[in-house]
Every structure is written in structure tokens, then in C-alpha cells.
Design an enzyme around this catalytic site. Structure first.
Site, PDB file in Angstrom:
ATOM      1  N   LYS A  61       0.651  -1.180  -0.187  1.00 50.87           N
ATOM      2  CA  LYS A  61      -0.160   0.053   0.087  1.00 50.87           C
ATOM      3  C   LYS A  61       0.941   1.295   0.103  1.00 50.87           C
ATOM      4  O   LYS A  61       0.222   2.319   0.061  1.00 50.87           O
ATOM      5  CB  LYS A  61      -0.876   0.027   1.219  1.00 50.87           C
ATOM      6  CG  LYS A  61      -1.963  -1.037   1.412  1.00 50.87           C
ATOM      7  CD  LYS A  61      -2.686  -1.076   2.708  1.00 50.87           C
ATOM      8  CE  LYS A  61      -3.018  -2.504   3.099  1.00 50.87           C
ATOM      9  NZ  LYS A  61      -3.383  -2.617   4.431  1.00 50.87           N
ATOM     10  N   HIS A 143      -9.898  19.285   2.157  1.00 47.56           N
ATOM     11  CA  HIS A 143      -8.978  18.476   2.768  1.00 47.56           C
ATOM     12  C   HIS A 143      -7.558  18.473   2.208  1.00 47.56           C
ATOM     13  O   HIS A 143      -7.060  17.395   2.167  1.00 47.56           O
ATOM     14  CB  HIS A 143      -9.668  16.804   2.867  1.00 47.56           C
ATOM     15  CG  HIS A 143     -11.048  16.921   3.537  1.00 47.56           C
ATOM     16  ND1 HIS A 143     -12.234  16.723   2.951  1.00 47.56           N
ATOM     17  CD2 HIS A 143     -11.413  17.073   4.765  1.00 47.56           C
ATOM     18  CE1 HIS A 143     -13.137  16.730   3.533  1.00 47.56           C
ATOM     19  NE2 HIS A 143     -12.828  17.018   4.842  1.00 47.56           N
ATOM     20  N   ARG A 218       4.059 -18.610  12.151  1.00 43.46           N
ATOM     21  CA  ARG A 218       3.247 -17.759  13.195  1.00 43.46           C
ATOM     22  C   ARG A 218       2.215 -18.521  14.028  1.00 43.46           C
ATOM     23  O   ARG A 218       1.623 -19.416  13.697  1.00 43.46           O
ATOM     24  CB  ARG A 218       2.449 -16.650  12.366  1.00 43.46           C
ATOM     25  CG  ARG A 218       3.385 -15.861  11.776  1.00 43.46           C
ATOM     26  CD  ARG A 218       4.148 -14.643  12.546  1.00 43.46           C
ATOM     27  NE  ARG A 218       4.985 -13.866  11.446  1.00 43.46           N
ATOM     28  CZ  ARG A 218       4.996 -12.482  11.280  1.00 43.46           C
ATOM     29  NH1 ARG A 218       3.853 -12.121  11.271  1.00 43.46           N
ATOM     30  NH2 ARG A 218       5.693 -11.843  10.615  1.00 43.46           N
ATOM     31  N   ARG A 328     -11.986  -4.346  14.584  1.00 41.34           N
ATOM     32  CA  ARG A 328     -12.460  -3.776  13.223  1.00 41.34           C
ATOM     33  C   ARG A 328     -13.739  -4.869  13.121  1.00 41.34           C
ATOM     34  O   ARG A 328     -14.039  -5.572  13.627  1.00 41.34           O
ATOM     35  CB  ARG A 328     -11.599  -4.393  11.963  1.00 41.34           C
ATOM     36  CG  ARG A 328     -10.287  -4.024  12.322  1.00 41.34           C
ATOM     37  CD  ARG A 328     -10.006  -2.550  11.583  1.00 41.34           C
ATOM     38  NE  ARG A 328      -8.622  -1.985  11.630  1.00 41.34           N
ATOM     39  CZ  ARG A 328      -8.115  -1.235  12.956  1.00 41.34           C
ATOM     40  NH1 ARG A 328      -9.297  -0.952  13.824  1.00 41.34           N
ATOM     41  NH2 ARG A 328      -6.980  -0.682  12.940  1.00 41.34           N
TER      42      ARG A 328
END
Length: 344
Positions: A61, A143, A218, A328
Site C-alpha cells: 500500500k 481536505h 506464526r 474492526r
DNA sequence: TAACGATCCTGATAGC
DNA sequence: TGCTATCAGGATCGTT
């Protein structure tokens, strides 16, 4: 929310519109936009003034414009500095052309507006987005956070309603593996603040077998792993939910308990959904308005579960649910994506 | 060291 | 009408 497909759409637009242009002046109108810039706004301006953009590059991103020429116009190979941008939740890059130049029809144009293939005339954004989104393509400075003026009279605006995005002018560092730092340039460098960001699922240099190994190493929930940009980059909340639905996995499944084939399917699904979204020019520049105004028709073309609580699962017809996850929202199918048993 | 939760921020909307 | 609470979420940082 800008995830990989949206950021890539912006990157491609920047590649077409700002390369070869030289920065004349930098105006920072909101300090948060440069909060991560060492030296602040003054340093950003000092590092960009007089510099020419030479490439538009993206990893996950993050996107950056290399400034590969010094004040004397001498090209630097590989580029040693870059303007790094993260769009956060609501960031946009808008190009404003000088009066009567380049684009006769030009006003302020979102860089990601180029839904037409390269070489074709840019599509009129007002004809391709639902009315609720058209309203959000501003000719306003409400903005506007950072304004870069070019020597040719054009401008590049960084507009960001929620101020989660930021800009910084930084040095580049070698990638280490000799492969290009990101999509859009062959240079094996990337901005120093991006060095910890993993390669994304559309990166040809990504070692997918290694990704599966690292993910299984993980001990965490699979959606959390998908969103961890240091494991694999580019995936945000929207495409994580879509990928999990396609792979028939609930986001709380443990990475260390999934079979390699399940993870391969998941990463393939994430790659697939982002590729499709990219082909559509990105899902949206501001999903916020989709929820608010119910412009579901635009989203429905590519999204199966995100934001669709209470609607039927496109696969099995069960009623889609919304759950809290990592502060979220997570959307999933209760039948296709079984919750794992809670372990003691 | 890895995992995880709190935090930043703005504007639209719902509820009172 | 006006006020307050809630919601959206990427990346970072502090805590466990």
C-alpha cells in the site's frame, strides 16, 4: 479504503501524469500529513524543491516517486531519494493541470481516475462512478493537506479527509535480494521506511512457498496474519474478508494449524480478488460513502461478503454475518466459514 | 522475541 | 434543531 488495487491505480496514474515534472514549490497545509518526516514540513520542502520525478513505484500500500535527478539535472542511478506516500484510509493524489495545458478538459482530476487502458483517453470519472462517489471528487481544497507546484504550472495535491495518510521525502536503501524494490521500476532500492514491508502478492519476486512457511511459523489468527504488512503486504480489511470467504476459512483459524495447501489457496484467493479489483480500476476511492449511501451496486460487482451483513452468501445462500475482530468489522458466511472451536 | 491491544483522526449518521 | 455517541480502519507503539 485504499488497498493494493487502489494504490496501484493511483501509482499508474502518477506514472502517466507527473514523471519528468520538476517541483517548484511545496506547501504543507496540515502538519499531520508530514508527521513522520524527519525535520517536518520544512525538510520535505527542502528535499523536493528543484527535483524531478523519475519513476512511480509501489510495494503493498506504499507508493513512492523517485527523485532521480539532482538540481543540475544529473541523473542518479540507482535513485537515492524518493517522495514516499501512504494514503491511509482516505488519501488521494490529485493532479491539477495548468490552464489550457495538456488536458483541455482538465480540472482537478484524481490520479486514479484512469479506468481506461493505457494509451486511451482518460475516462470521465463522473461517468464511471456512482453519484455518491462523484460528489467526493473535489474541486475543493477542504481536505488538501500538501500541495506540490510544478515548474510548468501544474500541481500535485495530497488530499486526505481523515489524515491517516502521510508523505515523506527520504533516502532509499538496497532491497538486499537484488530484485526490484517495487512495481514500476527495475531499481533494486526502496525507501528506508518501507524496508520492513514485505513483498506483496502481485510482486513477481515474491517467494510464495516461503510465504506459506513463514505464515505457518506464526502462532496467530489467519486474518491477523493476512493484515500483517511485514508478512505479506497490500491486503487490508476488505480484501482479507473477501479472500477468507473464497478460501472458506474463518479469520480466527490458527496459522500454525492450517495445512500448507489451505494457505496456498488463501493467498491464491487474495491474489485473485485483488487482480480482479485492479482490472476494475480499484474497488473504490472511498468505501465510506458506499455504506452511507448504499451504492452497493458498484461494490457488488466484486465483493461477496464485505459490508453485506444480513444478505445471502453468494455461494450457499446463508445469511452473512458481521463480527468484531481486532477492533474492526469482519464479514463472513456462517456456513462456508466455520468458526474454529475455542481452545482452552 | 512474538503477539496483541490501544491509539491516532474526521465526518456521516443515529438516537435522543 | 442541536447535542452526543458510534463507526470506519492502517500503521505504530507500548505492554504482556
Amino acid at each position: 479504503m485504499p488497498e493494493l488495487p487502489e494504490v496501484e491505480t493511483v501509482r499508474a496514474g502518477l506514472a502517466r501524469r507527473v514523471l519528468g515534472r520538476t517541483v517548484a514549490e511545496v506547501e504543507v497545509r496540515h502538519p499531520r500529513a508530514t508527521r513522520r518526516q524527519p525535520g517536518g514540513a520544512a525538510e520535505l520542502a527542502a528535499r523536493l524543491r528543484g527535483r524531478t520525478f523519475t519513476a512511480a513505484v509501489r510495494r503493498g500500500k506504499y507508493l513512492w516517486l523517485t527523485v532521480g535527478e539532482d538540481d543540475d539535472g544529473r541523473s542518479q542511478t540507482p535513485p537515492s531519494e524518493a517522495l514516499l506516500a501512504h494514503l491511509g484510509m482516505s488519501g488521494q493524489m490529485l493532479v491539477q493541470e495548468p490552464e489550457g495545458a495538456r488536458r483541455a478538459e482538465s480540472e482537478t482530476v484524481a490520479v486514479g481516475e484512469h479506468l481506461a487502458p493505457a494509451g486511451e483517453r482518460h475516462l470521465d470519472l463522473t461517468a464511471t462512478l456512482p453519484p455518491t462517489l462523484v460528489r467526493d471528487v473535489p474541486a475543493t481544497t477542504a481536505h488538501l493537506r500538501v500541495r506540490l507546484a510544478f515548474t510548468d504550472g501544474g500541481e500535485l495535491w495530497f488530499v486526505d479527509q481523515r489524515t491517516f495518510g502521510h508523505l515523506m521525502a527520504v533516502d532509499t536503501v538496497p532491497t538486499g535480494d537484488g530484485a526490484p524494490g517495487g512495481y514500476g521500476s527495475d531499481a533494486a532500492v526502496l525507501p528506508e521506511p518501507v524496508a520492513h514491508i514485505a513483498r506483496d502478492l502481485l510482486d513477481p519476486a515474491l517467494d510464495r512457498a516461503d510465504l506459506v512457511r513463514r505464515t505457518r511459523a506464526r502462532r496467530t489468527e489467519v486474518k491477523r496474519a493476512l493484515l500483517d504488512q511485514s508478512l505479506v503486504s497490500g491486503v487490508g480489511n476488505i480484501y482479507a474478508d473477501e479472500a477468507l470467504w473464497r478460501a472458506r476459512l474463518h479469520g480466527t483459524r490458527r496459522t500454525d494449524l492450517l495445512r500448507p495447501a489451505q494457505l496456498r489457496d488463501l493467498f491464491d484467493a487474495a491474489t485473485e480478488v485483488m487482480t480482479e479489483a485492479l482490472a476494475a480500476g480499484g474497488t473504490s476511492f472511498d468505501a465510506l460513502y458506499v455504506d452511507v449511501d448504499g451504492a452497493a451496486g458498484y461494490f457488488a460487482r466484486s465483493l461477496a461478503v464485505y459490508g453485506r451483513v444480513g444478505r445471502p452468501c453468494p455461494r450457499c445462500g446463508a445469511t452473512l454475518r458481521r463480527e468484531e475482530f481486532m477492533n474492526r468489522s469482519s464479514f463472513s458466511c456462517p456456513r462456508c466459514q466455520r468458526r474454529p472451536p475455542v481452545r482452552a
